[in-house]
Write an enzyme that holds these catalytic residues in place. Structure first.
Site, PDB file in Angstrom:
ATOM      1  N   ASP A  53     -27.473  -8.821   4.911  1.00 51.13           N
ATOM      2  CA  ASP A  53     -27.174 -10.050   5.637  1.00 51.13           C
ATOM      3  C   ASP A  53     -27.061  -9.806   7.139  1.00 51.13           C
ATOM      4  O   ASP A  53     -27.023  -8.654   7.592  1.00 51.13           O
ATOM      5  CB  ASP A  53     -25.893 -10.699   5.089  1.00 51.13           C
ATOM      6  CG  ASP A  53     -24.787  -9.697   4.757  1.00 51.13           C
ATOM      7  OD1 ASP A  53     -24.863  -8.553   5.246  1.00 51.13           O
ATOM      8  OD2 ASP A  53     -23.859 -10.059   4.020  1.00 51.13           O
ATOM      9  N   HIS A  59     -17.161 -12.953  -3.038  1.00 48.49           N
ATOM     10  CA  HIS A  59     -18.525 -13.024  -2.488  1.00 48.49           C
ATOM     11  C   HIS A  59     -19.206 -11.663  -2.544  1.00 48.49           C
ATOM     12  O   HIS A  59     -18.555 -10.616  -2.473  1.00 48.49           O
ATOM     13  CB  HIS A  59     -18.564 -13.652  -1.082  1.00 48.49           C
ATOM     14  CG  HIS A  59     -18.043 -12.813   0.045  1.00 48.49           C
ATOM     15  ND1 HIS A  59     -17.209 -13.305   1.028  1.00 48.49           N
ATOM     16  CD2 HIS A  59     -18.249 -11.514   0.387  1.00 48.49           C
ATOM     17  CE1 HIS A  59     -16.944 -12.362   1.900  1.00 48.49           C
ATOM     18  NE2 HIS A  59     -17.561 -11.260   1.523  1.00 48.49           N
ATOM     19  N   GLU A  69     -21.062 -16.968  -0.795  1.00 43.93           N
ATOM     20  CA  GLU A  69     -19.685 -17.427  -0.955  1.00 43.93           C
ATOM     21  C   GLU A  69     -19.552 -18.198  -2.271  1.00 43.93           C
ATOM     22  O   GLU A  69     -20.570 -18.564  -2.886  1.00 43.93           O
ATOM     23  CB  GLU A  69     -19.330 -18.355   0.222  1.00 43.93           C
ATOM     24  CG  GLU A  69     -19.422 -17.689   1.592  1.00 43.93           C
ATOM     25  CD  GLU A  69     -18.197 -16.836   1.945  1.00 43.93           C
ATOM     26  OE1 GLU A  69     -17.516 -16.337   1.011  1.00 43.93           O
ATOM     27  OE2 GLU A  69     -17.930 -16.672   3.148  1.00 43.93           O
ATOM     28  N   ASN A  71     -12.791 -13.178  -2.023  1.00 45.46           N
ATOM     29  CA  ASN A  71     -13.036 -14.407  -2.793  1.00 45.46           C
ATOM     30  C   ASN A  71     -14.204 -14.241  -3.770  1.00 45.46           C
ATOM     31  O   ASN A  71     -14.718 -15.225  -4.285  1.00 45.46           O
ATOM     32  CB  ASN A  71     -13.304 -15.575  -1.836  1.00 45.46           C
ATOM     33  CG  ASN A  71     -14.527 -15.344  -0.961  1.00 45.46           C
ATOM     34  OD1 ASN A  71     -15.207 -14.323  -1.092  1.00 45.46           O
ATOM     35  ND2 ASN A  71     -14.810 -16.277  -0.070  1.00 45.46           N
TER      36      ASN A  71
END
Ligand code: F6R
Length: 246
Positions: A71, A142, A147, A140
Protein backbone atom coordinates in the site's frame (compact mmCIF):
# COMPACT_ATOMS: atom_id res chain seq x y z
CA UNK A 1 -9.16 -22.49 14.60
CA UNK A 2 -8.92 -23.50 10.96
CA UNK A 3 -6.58 -26.49 10.48
CA UNK A 4 -4.50 -24.94 7.69
CA UNK A 5 -3.06 -22.08 9.76
CA UNK A 6 0.48 -22.73 10.83
CA UNK A 7 0.85 -20.90 14.13
CA UNK A 8 4.27 -20.09 15.57
CA UNK A 9 4.36 -18.55 19.06
CA UNK A 10 7.72 -17.08 20.08
CA UNK A 11 8.94 -15.81 23.45
CA UNK A 12 9.28 -12.23 22.30
CA UNK A 13 9.01 -9.90 19.31
CA UNK A 14 12.67 -10.26 18.45
CA UNK A 15 12.53 -14.04 18.08
CA UNK A 16 9.27 -13.72 16.12
CA UNK A 17 11.04 -11.34 13.72
CA UNK A 18 13.88 -13.84 13.47
CA UNK A 19 11.45 -16.58 12.41
CA UNK A 20 10.00 -14.34 9.70
CA UNK A 21 13.37 -13.17 8.40
CA UNK A 22 14.58 -16.80 8.32
CA UNK A 23 11.52 -17.81 6.25
CA UNK A 24 12.14 -14.99 3.77
CA UNK A 25 15.88 -15.70 3.69
CA UNK A 26 15.26 -19.38 3.01
CA UNK A 27 12.97 -18.53 0.11
CA UNK A 28 15.52 -16.12 -1.41
CA UNK A 29 18.30 -18.68 -1.14
CA UNK A 30 16.13 -21.36 -2.77
CA UNK A 31 14.64 -19.05 -5.38
CA UNK A 32 16.61 -15.81 -5.81
CA UNK A 33 14.14 -14.47 -8.38
CA UNK A 34 11.17 -14.87 -6.01
CA UNK A 35 8.47 -12.20 -5.96
CA UNK A 36 8.04 -10.94 -2.39
CA UNK A 37 5.09 -8.97 -1.05
CA UNK A 38 6.17 -6.52 1.64
CA UNK A 39 4.50 -4.49 4.38
CA UNK A 40 5.35 -1.27 6.21
CA UNK A 41 4.49 -0.21 9.79
CA UNK A 42 6.30 -0.78 13.07
CA UNK A 43 6.00 -4.56 13.15
CA UNK A 44 8.30 -5.59 10.25
CA UNK A 45 11.15 -3.20 11.09
CA UNK A 46 13.14 -5.79 13.08
CA UNK A 47 12.57 -8.38 10.34
CA UNK A 48 14.01 -5.98 7.77
CA UNK A 49 17.02 -5.29 10.03
CA UNK A 50 17.67 -9.02 10.23
CA UNK A 51 17.37 -9.45 6.46
CA UNK A 52 19.80 -6.56 5.95
CA UNK A 53 22.19 -8.22 8.39
CA UNK A 54 21.99 -11.55 6.63
CA UNK A 55 22.71 -9.74 3.34
CA UNK A 56 25.76 -8.10 4.96
CA UNK A 57 26.95 -11.52 6.06
CA UNK A 58 26.71 -12.74 2.47
CA UNK A 59 23.84 -15.12 3.23
CA UNK A 60 21.18 -13.48 1.08
CA UNK A 61 21.50 -12.20 -2.48
CA UNK A 62 18.53 -10.07 -3.51
CA UNK A 63 19.89 -9.08 -6.93
CA UNK A 64 17.16 -10.99 -8.78
CA UNK A 65 14.38 -10.50 -6.22
CA UNK A 66 11.24 -8.56 -7.12
CA UNK A 67 9.15 -6.82 -4.45
CA UNK A 68 5.62 -5.44 -4.31
CA UNK A 69 4.47 -3.37 -1.36
CA UNK A 70 0.93 -3.64 -0.10
CA UNK A 71 0.00 0.00 0.00
CA UNK A 72 0.86 3.69 -0.17
CA UNK A 73 -0.69 6.91 1.12
CA UNK A 74 -2.47 8.88 -1.56
CA UNK A 75 -0.97 12.32 -2.06
CA UNK A 76 2.50 11.62 -0.62
CA UNK A 77 5.53 11.83 -2.90
CA UNK A 78 8.00 8.91 -2.81
CA UNK A 79 10.49 11.31 -1.22
CA UNK A 80 8.10 12.31 1.61
CA UNK A 81 9.53 11.07 4.90
CA UNK A 82 6.25 9.29 5.79
CA UNK A 83 5.57 7.72 2.39
CA UNK A 84 5.78 3.95 2.34
CA UNK A 85 8.26 4.12 -0.56
CA UNK A 86 10.58 6.22 1.62
CA UNK A 87 10.07 3.86 4.57
CA UNK A 88 11.01 0.83 2.46
CA UNK A 89 14.16 2.50 1.16
CA UNK A 90 15.33 3.50 4.65
CA UNK A 91 14.36 0.25 6.39
CA UNK A 92 15.34 -2.31 3.75
CA UNK A 93 16.12 -1.42 0.14
CA UNK A 94 19.11 0.83 0.97
CA UNK A 95 20.69 -2.02 2.92
CA UNK A 96 20.35 -4.91 0.46
CA UNK A 97 21.24 -5.38 -3.20
CA UNK A 98 17.71 -5.42 -4.62
CA UNK A 99 17.58 -3.61 -7.99
CA UNK A 100 15.58 -0.37 -7.56
CA UNK A 101 13.65 -1.15 -10.75
CA UNK A 102 12.51 -4.43 -9.19
CA UNK A 103 10.90 -2.72 -6.19
CA UNK A 104 7.26 -1.73 -6.62
CA UNK A 105 5.08 0.49 -4.45
CA UNK A 106 1.77 2.00 -5.64
CA UNK A 107 2.22 5.55 -6.92
CA UNK A 108 0.66 7.83 -4.31
CA UNK A 109 0.96 10.82 -6.62
CA UNK A 110 -1.06 9.36 -9.47
CA UNK A 111 -3.63 11.63 -11.09
CA UNK A 112 -5.50 8.60 -12.44
CA UNK A 113 -6.25 6.30 -9.52
CA UNK A 114 -8.14 3.67 -11.52
CA UNK A 115 -5.32 3.36 -14.08
CA UNK A 116 -2.67 3.16 -11.35
CA UNK A 117 -4.56 0.40 -9.53
CA UNK A 118 -5.00 -1.58 -12.74
CA UNK A 119 -1.31 -1.07 -13.62
CA UNK A 120 -0.33 -2.47 -10.20
CA UNK A 121 -2.58 -5.51 -10.56
CA UNK A 122 -1.25 -6.16 -14.09
CA UNK A 123 2.36 -5.83 -12.93
CA UNK A 124 1.85 -8.41 -10.17
CA UNK A 125 0.18 -10.75 -12.66
CA UNK A 126 2.93 -10.22 -15.28
CA UNK A 127 5.51 -11.27 -12.68
CA UNK A 128 3.64 -14.53 -12.14
CA UNK A 129 1.99 -13.46 -8.86
CA UNK A 130 3.41 -13.05 -5.37
CA UNK A 131 5.31 -16.02 -3.98
CA UNK A 132 5.33 -14.93 -0.33
CA UNK A 133 3.35 -12.02 1.10
CA UNK A 134 4.40 -10.53 4.43
CA UNK A 135 1.54 -8.98 6.41
CA UNK A 136 1.11 -7.01 9.61
CA UNK A 137 -2.22 -6.81 11.42
CA UNK A 138 -4.20 -3.69 12.30
CA UNK A 139 -5.87 -3.41 15.73
CA UNK A 140 -9.20 -3.37 13.92
CA UNK A 141 -8.35 -6.44 11.85
CA UNK A 142 -7.19 -4.59 8.77
CA UNK A 143 -4.63 -6.15 6.46
CA UNK A 144 -2.81 -3.72 4.18
CA UNK A 145 -5.28 -0.80 4.20
CA UNK A 146 -8.31 -3.06 3.86
CA UNK A 147 -10.33 -1.60 6.69
CA UNK A 148 -13.45 -3.24 8.20
CA UNK A 149 -16.12 -3.44 5.52
CA UNK A 150 -13.65 -4.45 2.79
CA UNK A 151 -15.02 -7.28 0.66
CA UNK A 152 -13.15 -10.56 0.29
CA UNK A 153 -13.00 -10.12 -3.49
CA UNK A 154 -11.59 -6.55 -3.32
CA UNK A 155 -8.70 -5.64 -5.63
CA UNK A 156 -6.12 -2.83 -5.62
CA UNK A 157 -8.06 0.40 -5.13
CA UNK A 158 -8.37 3.72 -3.34
CA UNK A 159 -9.65 3.48 0.25
CA UNK A 160 -10.57 5.90 3.04
CA UNK A 161 -8.68 5.31 6.27
CA UNK A 162 -10.74 4.88 9.45
CA UNK A 163 -10.37 7.34 12.33
CA UNK A 164 -8.70 4.57 14.37
CA UNK A 165 -6.05 3.92 11.73
CA UNK A 166 -5.42 7.65 11.30
CA UNK A 167 -4.94 7.93 15.08
CA UNK A 168 -2.60 4.91 15.16
CA UNK A 169 -0.50 6.27 12.32
CA UNK A 170 -0.36 9.81 13.73
CA UNK A 171 2.70 8.74 15.79
CA UNK A 172 4.72 8.86 12.55
CA UNK A 173 3.60 12.41 11.59
CA UNK A 174 4.13 15.85 13.19
CA UNK A 175 0.42 16.11 13.90
CA UNK A 176 -2.72 14.07 13.30
CA UNK A 177 -3.83 16.66 10.74
CA UNK A 178 -0.87 15.66 8.56
CA UNK A 179 -1.95 12.00 8.28
CA UNK A 180 -3.37 11.37 4.79
CA UNK A 181 -7.05 10.36 4.75
CA UNK A 182 -6.80 8.11 1.69
CA UNK A 183 -4.52 5.38 0.44
CA UNK A 184 -4.01 2.94 -2.40
CA UNK A 185 -4.00 -0.66 -1.25
CA UNK A 186 -3.89 -4.14 -2.65
CA UNK A 187 -7.30 -5.71 -2.09
CA UNK A 188 -8.08 -8.76 0.00
CA UNK A 189 -8.63 -10.71 -3.22
CA UNK A 190 -5.19 -9.57 -4.44
CA UNK A 191 -3.54 -10.65 -1.18
CA UNK A 192 -5.32 -14.02 -1.11
CA UNK A 193 -3.84 -14.85 -4.54
CA UNK A 194 -0.32 -14.88 -3.05
CA UNK A 195 1.03 -18.43 -2.97
CA UNK A 196 2.17 -18.15 0.65
CA UNK A 197 1.28 -15.63 3.35
CA UNK A 198 3.27 -14.90 6.49
CA UNK A 199 1.63 -12.63 9.06
CA UNK A 200 3.61 -11.16 11.93
CA UNK A 201 1.84 -9.67 14.97
CA UNK A 202 3.48 -8.69 18.25
CA UNK A 203 2.45 -7.01 21.48
CA UNK A 204 -0.67 -7.35 23.63
CA UNK A 205 -2.41 -4.60 21.68
CA UNK A 206 -2.83 -7.11 18.82
CA UNK A 207 -4.21 -9.96 20.95
CA UNK A 208 -7.88 -9.32 20.30
CA UNK A 209 -7.31 -8.84 16.55
CA UNK A 210 -5.34 -12.12 16.45
CA UNK A 211 -8.12 -14.02 18.26
CA UNK A 212 -10.75 -12.77 15.81
CA UNK A 213 -8.51 -13.56 12.85
CA UNK A 214 -7.95 -17.20 13.79
CA UNK A 215 -11.10 -18.08 15.76
CA UNK A 216 -13.73 -15.61 14.71
CA UNK A 217 -16.26 -15.91 11.92
CA UNK A 218 -15.09 -14.93 8.45
CA UNK A 219 -16.44 -11.45 8.01
CA UNK A 220 -15.70 -8.12 6.37
CA UNK A 221 -15.98 -6.65 9.88
CA UNK A 222 -12.58 -8.20 10.56
CA UNK A 223 -10.81 -8.41 7.18
CA UNK A 224 -7.92 -10.57 8.46
CA UNK A 225 -10.45 -13.35 9.14
CA UNK A 226 -10.55 -13.95 5.35
CA UNK A 227 -7.06 -15.44 5.67
CA UNK A 228 -8.89 -18.52 6.99
CA UNK A 229 -9.72 -19.32 3.35
CA UNK A 230 -6.06 -19.39 2.25
CA UNK A 231 -4.27 -22.77 2.10
CA UNK A 232 -0.81 -21.61 3.18
CA UNK A 233 -0.71 -19.02 5.97
CA UNK A 234 1.97 -18.90 8.65
CA UNK A 235 1.08 -16.69 11.63
CA UNK A 236 4.06 -15.67 13.72
CA UNK A 237 3.30 -14.18 17.14
CA UNK A 238 5.03 -13.26 20.34
CA UNK A 239 3.49 -14.47 23.61
CA UNK A 240 1.78 -11.15 24.21
CA UNK A 241 -0.07 -11.22 20.89
CA UNK A 242 -0.82 -14.95 21.18
CA UNK A 243 -2.70 -14.82 24.51
CA UNK A 244 -3.95 -18.38 25.10
CA UNK A 245 -3.11 -19.58 21.56
CA UNK A 246 -0.50 -22.31 21.44
C1 F6R B 1 1.30 -1.46 6.17
C2 F6R B 1 0.12 -2.28 6.35
C3 F6R B 1 -0.70 -2.22 7.61
C4 F6R B 1 0.08 -2.60 8.86
C5 F6R B 1 -0.81 -2.55 10.09
C6 F6R B 1 -0.04 -2.82 11.37
O1 F6R B 1 1.87 -1.70 4.89
O2 F6R B 1 -0.19 -2.99 5.47
O3 F6R B 1 -1.79 -3.09 7.47
O4 F6R B 1 0.61 -3.88 8.70
O5 F6R B 1 -1.42 -1.29 10.20
O6 F6R B 1 0.83 -1.76 11.60
P1 F6R B 1 1.96 -1.82 12.73
O7 F6R B 1 2.94 -2.83 12.29
O8 F6R B 1 2.56 -0.43 12.74
O9 F6R B 1 1.27 -2.19 13.99
Amino acid sequence: MRDGFKLVVCDDADSASEVVSNEIGLLIREKPEAVLGLATGGTPVATYEKLAESHRLGECDFSKTVTFNLDEYLGLAPTHSQSFRFFMERQLFDHINVAPANTHVPNGLTDDVAAECQRYENLIRDHGGIEMQLLGLGHNGHIAFNEPGSPKESRTRQVDLTGETIENNARFFDSIGDVPRHALTMGIGTILESKRIILLATGDGKRDAVQKMVRGPMTSDHPASFLQTHPDVMIVLDREAAGDLK
